[in-house]
Write a protein that holds these residues in place. Structure first.
Motif, short mmCIF file in Angstrom:
data_model
loop_
_atom_site.label_atom_id
_atom_site.label_comp_id
_atom_site.label_asym_id
_atom_site.label_seq_id
_atom_site.Cartn_x
_atom_site.Cartn_y
_atom_site.Cartn_z
N LEU A 35 36.80 42.35 42.48
CA LEU A 35 37.65 41.74 41.46
C LEU A 35 38.14 40.39 41.96
CD1 LEU A 35 41.02 41.72 42.05
CD2 LEU A 35 40.68 44.16 41.83
N HIS A 36 38.39 39.52 40.99
CA HIS A 36 39.00 38.23 41.32
C HIS A 36 40.47 38.29 40.93
CE1 HIS A 36 35.08 36.39 41.83
NE2 HIS A 36 34.72 36.68 40.60
N GLY A 294 42.54 31.62 43.78
CA GLY A 294 41.66 32.79 43.63
C GLY A 294 41.40 33.51 44.94
N VAL A 295 41.46 34.83 44.89
CA VAL A 295 41.10 35.68 46.04
C VAL A 295 40.20 36.78 45.49
CG1 VAL A 295 41.98 37.32 47.76
CG2 VAL A 295 43.30 35.26 47.23
N THR A 296 39.07 36.99 46.13
CA THR A 296 38.16 38.05 45.67
C THR A 296 38.29 39.27 46.59
OG1 THR A 296 36.65 36.39 44.80
CG2 THR A 296 35.76 38.61 45.08
N VAL A 297 38.40 40.43 45.98
CA VAL A 297 38.55 41.67 46.75
C VAL A 297 37.27 42.49 46.60
CG1 VAL A 297 39.97 43.73 47.13
CG2 VAL A 297 41.02 41.64 46.20
N TYR A 298 36.68 42.84 47.73
CA TYR A 298 35.46 43.65 47.76
C TYR A 298 35.74 44.96 48.48
CZ TYR A 298 33.06 39.08 47.16
OH TYR A 298 32.65 37.85 46.73
N ARG A 299 34.93 45.97 48.17
CA ARG A 299 35.01 47.21 48.96
C ARG A 299 33.79 47.26 49.88
NH1 ARG A 299 38.54 51.20 48.72
NH2 ARG A 299 39.24 50.75 46.61
N VAL A 300 34.04 47.67 51.12
CA VAL A 300 32.95 47.79 52.09
C VAL A 300 32.12 49.04 51.74
CG1 VAL A 300 32.38 48.18 54.52
CG2 VAL A 300 34.28 46.65 53.90
N PRO A 395 36.04 41.51 36.97
CA PRO A 395 37.16 41.05 36.15
C PRO A 395 37.95 39.95 36.86
CG PRO A 395 37.77 43.06 37.30
CD PRO A 395 36.33 42.77 37.67
N VAL A 396 38.75 39.24 36.08
CA VAL A 396 39.72 38.29 36.63
C VAL A 396 41.10 38.84 36.28
CG1 VAL A 396 40.56 35.92 36.67
CG2 VAL A 396 38.12 36.37 36.26
N VAL A 397 41.88 39.08 37.32
CA VAL A 397 43.22 39.63 37.11
C VAL A 397 44.25 38.57 37.47
CG1 VAL A 397 44.80 41.50 37.72
CG2 VAL A 397 42.32 41.91 37.75
N GLY A 398 45.06 38.21 36.51
CA GLY A 398 46.12 37.23 36.76
C GLY A 398 47.25 37.92 37.50
N VAL A 399 47.73 37.31 38.59
CA VAL A 399 48.88 37.86 39.31
C VAL A 399 49.96 36.79 39.40
CG1 VAL A 399 47.58 39.55 40.66
CG2 VAL A 399 47.89 37.23 41.56
N GLY A 400 51.18 37.25 39.48
CA GLY A 400 52.29 36.30 39.59
C GLY A 400 53.57 36.97 39.19
N ARG A 405 48.00 41.16 35.39
CA ARG A 405 47.59 41.22 33.99
C ARG A 405 46.10 40.93 33.93
NH1 ARG A 405 47.99 37.25 29.28
NH2 ARG A 405 48.65 35.66 30.76
N LEU A 406 45.37 41.81 33.25
CA LEU A 406 43.92 41.61 33.14
C LEU A 406 43.66 40.41 32.22
CD1 LEU A 406 41.18 42.79 33.96
CD2 LEU A 406 41.25 44.20 31.89
N LEU A 407 42.94 39.40 32.75
CA LEU A 407 42.64 38.22 31.94
C LEU A 407 41.22 38.28 31.38
CD1 LEU A 407 44.16 35.42 34.23
CD2 LEU A 407 45.28 36.73 32.42
N VAL A 408 40.30 38.64 32.25
CA VAL A 408 38.89 38.79 31.82
C VAL A 408 38.46 40.16 32.33
CG1 VAL A 408 36.55 37.85 31.99
CG2 VAL A 408 38.52 36.30 32.13
#
Ligand SMILES: Cc1ncc(COP(=O)(O)O)c(C=O)c1O
Ligand SMILES: N[C@@H](CCCC[NH3+])C(=O)O
Length: 422
Positions: A35-36, A294-300, A395-400, A405-408
């Motif tokens: 996710l982004h 932007g920060v992308t989170v991956y699972r190993v 997806p792109v998740v807005g944080v703040g 909040r899910l954006l895309v």
């Protein structure tokens, strides 16, 4: 926190990394991986930094770096203009209600659809890129102001694929051959066209101000020549975008303050030298506004022979393959006291070149199920994502402000099948 993470990033004692006040492990549980995460406050801070560093200038966010309705809304609220280069980007801007007068249309090969939609919406400016386009626009008689895109012959000292200020690449009218002056002549000769000013864009990921200063000197000389030849004072000089950012700690970047000061000083000096009025500046930063948000989170998914394989790859980040771009990564969501060792983070795609981050130090106990975060992925990541191997885009998740909040949304198998109509 080093300069590559959003300003809000904060590591909790348990190893959890918070961005915009939201834990990345929580995000991964809620929205899945990859996710982004996109930090709204960081985007807004960068918009404000550019407006402060370029007082009186029109700052247009280059939507090609990343665009969705929420992003367009943030940028509009921060008082920026918007640069779009396709009917698709324009459609998103329209859906967000972005004011038409503050939109610029770009493109070396604008399609009839691009032009039709731009004129229908009434975009404020169109940047012209070829003699054919001038003819086409002369018949369309747009209400928009035109800017002539000049190739100033200035080397941005960046990757060849994004070095657009030099002769011999596809964008603009070269200054050196007289084509730029001829383009100005042809636009001025058309009664249905309004010439607003000149444009140049030196390229992307430029880390020094010197190229901009040289471009300013050349562009001001052309403004003065136009004034001399036609008696017309063009009141806008658009210097494009290109302000570089650090992708790994310690890498050089061009901060807005340094760029603004150098460009402003050179502009005033060049105008004084040519005895020509100082035009209003426009700049078009894309990467420098959104990359670090932007920060992308991956699972190993697997670990072997110093390779850490994750659930994303070149479909969500083609930049290492395209430009040899280098990234860093870190373990998030759990604490470990294990010593670090250098590994290479690879993706899940069917190519040996599917490498996300080469030679990065990660704790030696990294194992399947762990989460990795890669910073500086807000620009030209989601925007350039593909469905290679029919992998679904993240997806792109807005944080703040402590909220997510899910954006895309993430693509679904149904999305992939929607266009498969044969
Ligand atoms: C015309 C134009 N303006 C602005 C940009 C944005 O560039 P950057 O994201 O490097 O600021 C680009 C892309 O390089 C561009 O082509
Ligand atoms: N897409 C590129 C650079 C080109 C910018 C757009 N003209 C990148 O990821 O860095």
């Amino acid at each position: 926190m080093s300069g590559v993470w959003p300003g809000s990033a904060f590591t909790r004692r348990d190893g959890e990394l918070l961005v915009g006040g939201v834990g990345l492990r929580d995000l991964a549980e809620r929205f899945g991986t990859p996710l982004h995460a996109l930090d709204e406050e960081e985007v807004r801070r960068r918009c404000q930094a550019f407006r402060r560093a370029f007082p009186g200038a029109d700052v247009a966010y280059a939507g090609k770096a990343f665009l969705c309705r929420a992003m367009a809304g943030w940028v509009a609220e921060e008082g920026l203009a918007l640069d779009v280069c396709s009917a698709g980007e324009l459609a998103v801007a329209r859906a967000a209600g972005f004011p038409a007068g503050r939109i610029l249309l770009h493109g070396n090969a604008k399609t009839p659809e691009d032009l039709h939609d731009a004129l229908e919406y009434g975009v404020g400016r169109i940047v012209v890129d070829s003699f054919h386009e001038i003819c086409r626009l002369a018949t369309l008689r747009p209400a928009s102001r035109l800017l002539v895109r000049v190739t100033p012959g200035v080397d941005g000292h960046t990757h060849a694929a994004m070095n657009t200020g030099v002769d011999g690449q596809k964008f603009g009218f070269p200054l050196s051959t007289g084509a730029a002056a001829e383009a100005v002549r042809r636009v001025l000769a058309q009664p249905g066209l309004t010439l607003g000013g000149l444009h140049c864009h030196l390229g992307s990921q430029i880390t020094g101000a010197a190229a901009y200063e040289e471009a300013v000197r050349r562009m001001v000389a052309l403004l003065a020549a136009v004034r001399e030849e036609h008696g017309v004072t063009l009141d806008e000089l658009d210097l494009g975008g290109g302000f570089g950012v650090a992708y790994r700690p310690g890498e050089p970047e061009l901060d807005p303050e340094t760029a603004g000061e150098a460009i402003g000083k050179t502009l005033r000096a060049a105008c004084a030298e040519h005895r020509t009025p100082v035009p209003r500046l426009t700049i078009e930063p894309g990467r420098a506004i959104v990359a670090r948000a932007g920060v992308t989170v991956y699972r190993v998914l697997g670990v072997k022979r110093g390779l850490v394989a994750v659930d994303g790859g070149m479909s969500d980040n083609p930049r290492p393959g395209l430009y040899g771009a280098r990234y860093t990564a870190r373990l998030v969501g759990r604490r470990t006291t294990c010593a670090e060792r250098e590994v290479t983070v690879v993706g899940r795609h069917c190519e040996a070149g599917d490498v996300l981050a080469r030679d990065v130090p990660l704790p030696a106990d990294v194992r399947p199920g762990d989460l990795l975060a890669v910073p500086v992925t807000g620009a030209y990541h989601h925007a350039m994502a593909s469905n290679y191997n029919l992998v679904r885009r993240p997806p792109v998740v807005g944080v703040g402000f402590g909220r997510a909040r899910l954006l895309v949304r993430r693509e679904t198998p149904e999305d992939l099948l929607l266009r498969d109509v044969g």
